[in-house]
Design a protein around this motif. Structure first.
Motif, PDB file in Angstrom:
ATOM      1  N   GLY A  50       0.749  -1.001  -0.108  1.00 29.04           N
ATOM      2  CA  GLY A  50       0.061  -0.142  -0.049  1.00 29.04           C
ATOM      3  C   GLY A  50       0.903   1.195   0.456  1.00 29.04           C
ATOM      4  N   GLY A  51       1.854   0.950   0.994  1.00 33.81           N
ATOM      5  CA  GLY A  51       2.933   2.039   0.610  1.00 33.81           C
ATOM      6  C   GLY A  51       3.494   2.663  -0.241  1.00 33.81           C
ATOM      7  N   LEU A  52       3.794   1.438  -1.261  1.00 33.92           N
ATOM      8  CA  LEU A  52       4.487   2.116  -2.369  1.00 33.92           C
ATOM      9  C   LEU A  52       3.557   2.161  -3.140  1.00 33.92           C
ATOM     10  CD1 LEU A  52       6.696  -1.829  -3.067  1.00 33.92           C
ATOM     11  CD2 LEU A  52       7.453   1.126  -2.801  1.00 33.92           C
ATOM     12  N   ALA A  53       2.254   1.658  -3.654  1.00 34.43           N
ATOM     13  CA  ALA A  53       1.289   2.771  -4.273  1.00 34.43           C
ATOM     14  C   ALA A  53       1.109   3.753  -4.306  1.00 34.43           C
ATOM     15  CB  ALA A  53      -0.561   1.325  -3.717  1.00 34.43           C
ATOM     16  N   ALA A  54       0.715   3.736  -2.491  1.00 32.82           N
ATOM     17  CA  ALA A  54       0.246   5.598  -2.500  1.00 32.82           C
ATOM     18  C   ALA A  54       1.828   6.375  -2.854  1.00 32.82           C
ATOM     19  CB  ALA A  54       0.036   5.465  -1.296  1.00 32.82           C
ATOM     20  N   ALA A  55       2.584   5.885  -2.427  1.00 33.99           N
ATOM     21  CA  ALA A  55       3.966   7.353  -2.835  1.00 33.99           C
ATOM     22  C   ALA A  55       4.214   7.091  -4.086  1.00 33.99           C
ATOM     23  CB  ALA A  55       4.638   6.721  -1.840  1.00 33.99           C
ATOM     24  N   ARG A  56       3.990   6.337  -4.857  1.00 33.87           N
ATOM     25  CA  ARG A  56       4.340   6.171  -6.860  1.00 33.87           C
ATOM     26  C   ARG A  56       3.171   5.339  -7.492  1.00 33.87           C
ATOM     27  NH1 ARG A  56       9.313   7.570  -7.581  1.00 33.87           N
ATOM     28  NH2 ARG A  56      10.395   7.388  -5.234  1.00 33.87           N
ATOM     29  N   PRO A  57       2.403   6.181  -7.611  1.00 32.66           N
ATOM     30  CA  PRO A  57       0.697   5.934  -8.622  1.00 32.66           C
ATOM     31  C   PRO A  57       1.301   5.506  -9.583  1.00 32.66           C
ATOM     32  CG  PRO A  57       0.359   7.549  -7.391  1.00 32.66           C
ATOM     33  CD  PRO A  57       1.783   7.535  -6.865  1.00 32.66           C
ATOM     34  N   ALA A  58       2.044   6.658 -10.246  1.00 34.05           N
ATOM     35  CA  ALA A  58       2.477   7.309 -11.870  1.00 34.05           C
ATOM     36  C   ALA A  58       3.640   6.640 -11.914  1.00 34.05           C
ATOM     37  CB  ALA A  58       1.797   8.153 -12.147  1.00 34.05           C
ATOM     38  N   ASP A  59       4.121   5.714 -11.124  1.00 37.19           N
ATOM     39  CA  ASP A  59       6.396   5.188 -11.698  1.00 37.19           C
ATOM     40  C   ASP A  59       5.428   4.153 -12.740  1.00 37.19           C
ATOM     41  OD1 ASP A  59       8.000   3.993 -11.386  1.00 37.19           O
ATOM     42  OD2 ASP A  59       8.669   5.291  -9.525  1.00 37.19           O
ATOM     43  N   PRO A  60       5.957   4.421 -14.094  1.00 34.87           N
ATOM     44  CA  PRO A  60       6.221   2.837 -14.736  1.00 34.87           C
ATOM     45  C   PRO A  60       6.416   1.711 -13.765  1.00 34.87           C
ATOM     46  CG  PRO A  60       7.525   4.945 -15.311  1.00 34.87           C
ATOM     47  CD  PRO A  60       6.653   5.363 -14.198  1.00 34.87           C
ATOM     48  N   ALA A  61       7.593   2.259 -12.728  1.00 34.41           N
ATOM     49  CA  ALA A  61       8.535   0.883 -12.266  1.00 34.41           C
ATOM     50  C   ALA A  61       7.562   0.400 -10.867  1.00 34.41           C
ATOM     51  CB  ALA A  61      10.082   1.245 -11.993  1.00 34.41           C
ATOM     52  N   LEU A  62       6.389   0.841 -11.228  1.00 32.12           N
ATOM     53  CA  LEU A  62       5.950   0.406 -10.117  1.00 32.12           C
ATOM     54  C   LEU A  62       5.688  -0.899  -9.716  1.00 32.12           C
ATOM     55  CD1 LEU A  62       4.035   1.393  -7.540  1.00 32.12           C
ATOM     56  CD2 LEU A  62       2.078   1.119  -8.364  1.00 32.12           C
ATOM     57  N   PRO A  63       5.368  -1.861 -10.745  1.00 30.27           N
ATOM     58  CA  PRO A  63       4.868  -3.348 -11.033  1.00 30.27           C
ATOM     59  C   PRO A  63       6.480  -3.573 -10.308  1.00 30.27           C
ATOM     60  CG  PRO A  63       4.020  -2.233 -12.727  1.00 30.27           C
ATOM     61  CD  PRO A  63       4.432  -1.109 -12.288  1.00 30.27           C
ATOM     62  N   ALA A  64       7.771  -3.208 -10.734  1.00 29.11           N
ATOM     63  CA  ALA A  64       9.054  -3.943 -11.230  1.00 29.11           C
ATOM     64  C   ALA A  64       8.898  -4.012  -9.154  1.00 29.11           C
ATOM     65  CB  ALA A  64      10.144  -3.303 -11.636  1.00 29.11           C
ATOM     66  N   LEU A  65       8.424  -2.715  -9.144  1.00 31.94           N
ATOM     67  CA  LEU A  65       8.515  -2.216  -7.299  1.00 31.94           C
ATOM     68  C   LEU A  65       8.336  -3.085  -6.552  1.00 31.94           C
ATOM     69  CD1 LEU A  65       9.406   1.633  -7.118  1.00 31.94           C
ATOM     70  CD2 LEU A  65      10.685  -0.334  -7.301  1.00 31.94           C
ATOM     71  N   LEU A  66       6.262  -3.786  -7.141  1.00 36.17           N
ATOM     72  CA  LEU A  66       5.736  -4.149  -6.310  1.00 36.17           C
ATOM     73  C   LEU A  66       6.536  -5.825  -6.386  1.00 36.17           C
ATOM     74  CD1 LEU A  66       2.522  -3.622  -7.328  1.00 36.17           C
ATOM     75  CD2 LEU A  66       2.926  -3.081  -4.881  1.00 36.17           C
ATOM     76  N   LEU A  67       6.534  -6.575  -7.400  1.00 36.45           N
ATOM     77  CA  LEU A  67       7.900  -8.477  -7.330  1.00 36.45           C
ATOM     78  C   LEU A  67       8.864  -7.759  -6.776  1.00 36.45           C
ATOM     79  CD1 LEU A  67       8.292 -10.321  -8.934  1.00 36.45           C
ATOM     80  CD2 LEU A  67       9.392  -9.440 -10.545  1.00 36.45           C
ATOM     81  N   VAL A  68       9.498  -6.983  -6.438  1.00 37.82           N
ATOM     82  CA  VAL A  68      10.979  -7.097  -5.876  1.00 37.82           C
ATOM     83  C   VAL A  68      10.208  -6.733  -3.806  1.00 37.82           C
ATOM     84  CG1 VAL A  68      12.843  -5.379  -4.324  1.00 37.82           C
ATOM     85  CG2 VAL A  68      12.578  -5.365  -7.257  1.00 37.82           C
ATOM     86  N   ALA A  69       8.910  -5.752  -3.935  1.00 35.08           N
ATOM     87  CA  ALA A  69       8.310  -6.892  -2.630  1.00 35.08           C
ATOM     88  C   ALA A  69       8.342  -7.530  -2.063  1.00 35.08           C
ATOM     89  CB  ALA A  69       6.874  -5.423  -2.827  1.00 35.08           C
ATOM     90  N   ALA A  70       7.657  -8.017  -2.636  1.00 37.62           N
ATOM     91  CA  ALA A  70       7.411 -10.164  -2.854  1.00 37.62           C
ATOM     92  C   ALA A  70       8.260 -10.733  -2.790  1.00 37.62           C
ATOM     93  CB  ALA A  70       5.966 -10.158  -3.656  1.00 37.62           C
ATOM     94  N   ALA A  71       9.646 -10.748  -2.722  1.00 40.72           N
ATOM     95  CA  ALA A  71      10.126 -11.677  -2.770  1.00 40.72           C
ATOM     96  C   ALA A  71      10.921 -10.566  -1.982  1.00 40.72           C
ATOM     97  CB  ALA A  71      11.328 -11.430  -4.254  1.00 40.72           C
ATOM     98  N   GLY A  72      11.048  -9.743  -1.495  1.00 44.93           N
ATOM     99  CA  GLY A  72      11.772  -9.225  -0.199  1.00 44.93           C
ATOM    100  C   GLY A  72      10.721  -9.738   0.860  1.00 44.93           C
ATOM    101  N   LEU A  73      10.028 -10.080   1.352  1.00 44.93           N
ATOM    102  CA  LEU A  73       9.138 -10.932   2.544  1.00 44.93           C
ATOM    103  C   LEU A  73       9.263 -11.666   2.189  1.00 44.93           C
ATOM    104  CD1 LEU A  73       4.876  -9.295   1.518  1.00 44.93           C
ATOM    105  CD2 LEU A  73       6.561  -8.349   3.413  1.00 44.93           C
ATOM    106  N   VAL A  74       9.844 -12.892   1.817  1.00 42.16           N
ATOM    107  CA  VAL A  74      10.133 -13.707   2.010  1.00 42.16           C
ATOM    108  C   VAL A  74      11.358 -14.321   2.310  1.00 42.16           C
ATOM    109  CG1 VAL A  74      10.443 -15.846   0.169  1.00 42.16           C
ATOM    110  CG2 VAL A  74       8.463 -15.031  -0.045  1.00 42.16           C
ATOM    111  N   LEU A  75      12.304 -13.083   1.902  1.00 43.54           N
ATOM    112  CA  LEU A  75      13.744 -13.140   2.017  1.00 43.54           C
ATOM    113  C   LEU A  75      13.436 -12.574   3.420  1.00 43.54           C
ATOM    114  CD1 LEU A  75      15.362 -11.416  -0.975  1.00 43.54           C
ATOM    115  CD2 LEU A  75      16.161 -13.661   0.795  1.00 43.54           C
ATOM    116  N   VAL A  76      12.291 -11.876   4.272  1.00 42.19           N
ATOM    117  CA  VAL A  76      13.086 -11.558   5.088  1.00 42.19           C
ATOM    118  C   VAL A  76      12.562 -12.868   6.139  1.00 42.19           C
ATOM    119  CG1 VAL A  76      10.945 -10.048   7.379  1.00 42.19           C
ATOM    120  CG2 VAL A  76      12.136  -9.162   5.391  1.00 42.19           C
TER     121      VAL A  76
END
Length: 209
Positions: A50-76
């Motif tokens: 939610g934070g990424l989507a709210a902070a970077r709503p028009a960023d074309p790299a948002l889908p990639a950032l969400l992919l990084v975030a998904a992998a990051g949650l598992v890494l944690v």
């Protein structure tokens, strides 16, 4: 981006956070211990996505950032429970952090940003590799590889994001260690995972800059 879409992305983050913790597992082997992890990580997923989507709503790299975030949650989860940052998951972070900015650069026509992304990965790798080689260093080369992978999207977001992404993990890790020491959860010689601080610092840099 509409509030409804941000909410949908946040709920997707909840699902990813819930799935990041295997059924029947609790993060009880790490220094923080005892948390109701599936629910905790679902809430963390809400905040991260939610934070990424709210902070970077028009960023074309948002889908990639969400992919990084998904992998990051598992890494944690894996780093807290087993003090490991598996190469396939770090590779997924690098894939999202590299291909996403490349596609976004093609869409926006700003090749300079892609060059900064590559520089971000190189600077992150060099800086953390030097720290890992210091005497009594507690950084592993899994941390070094993760830092380099995170340097790609942080570099694409710009120098301010990269600087914060390099600085904040050390602040977060230092605060966490002090809190755990004060609570008696760890001793001075207890290994403490650094991956969560790396990922948390990168997330904060992405939403604050």
């Amino acid at each position: 981006m509409s509030a409804l879409l941000v909410t949908g992305i946040a709920l997707l983050g909840a699902a990813v956070g819930w799935a990041a913790v295997p059924v029947g597992r609790s993060v009880v082997t790490g220094p923080a211990g005892g948390a109701p992890c599936r629910y905790t990580f679902a809430l963390v997923g809400v905040v991260v996505f939610g934070g990424l989507a709210a902070a970077r709503p028009a960023d074309p790299a948002l889908p990639a950032l969400l992919l990084v975030a998904a992998a990051g949650l598992v890494l944690v989860v894996t780093d807290v429970t087993a003090l490991r940052l598996p190469d396939p998951l770090v590779g997924l972070v690098a894939l999202g952090g590299g291909l996403g900015p490349a596609a976004a650069t093609a869409a926006t026509g700003e090749p300079r940003r892609l060059a900064v992304a590559a520089a971000g990965a190189a600077l992150s790798f060099t800086g953390y590799a030097l720290l890992a080689l210091l005497p009594r260093a507690r950084l592993g080369f899994g941390d070094v590889k993760l830092a380099a992978a995170l340097g790609l999207p942080l570099g694409w977001l710009g120098w301010p994001a990269l600087r914060l992404g390099l600085l904040l993990p050390h602040v977060l890790a230092g605060v966490a260690v002090l809190v755990l020491l004060a609570a008696g959860r760890v001793r001075r010689d207890t290994p403490v995972p650094f991956g969560p601080a790396l990922l948390g610092g990168a997330w904060l840099a992405a939403v604050l800059t």
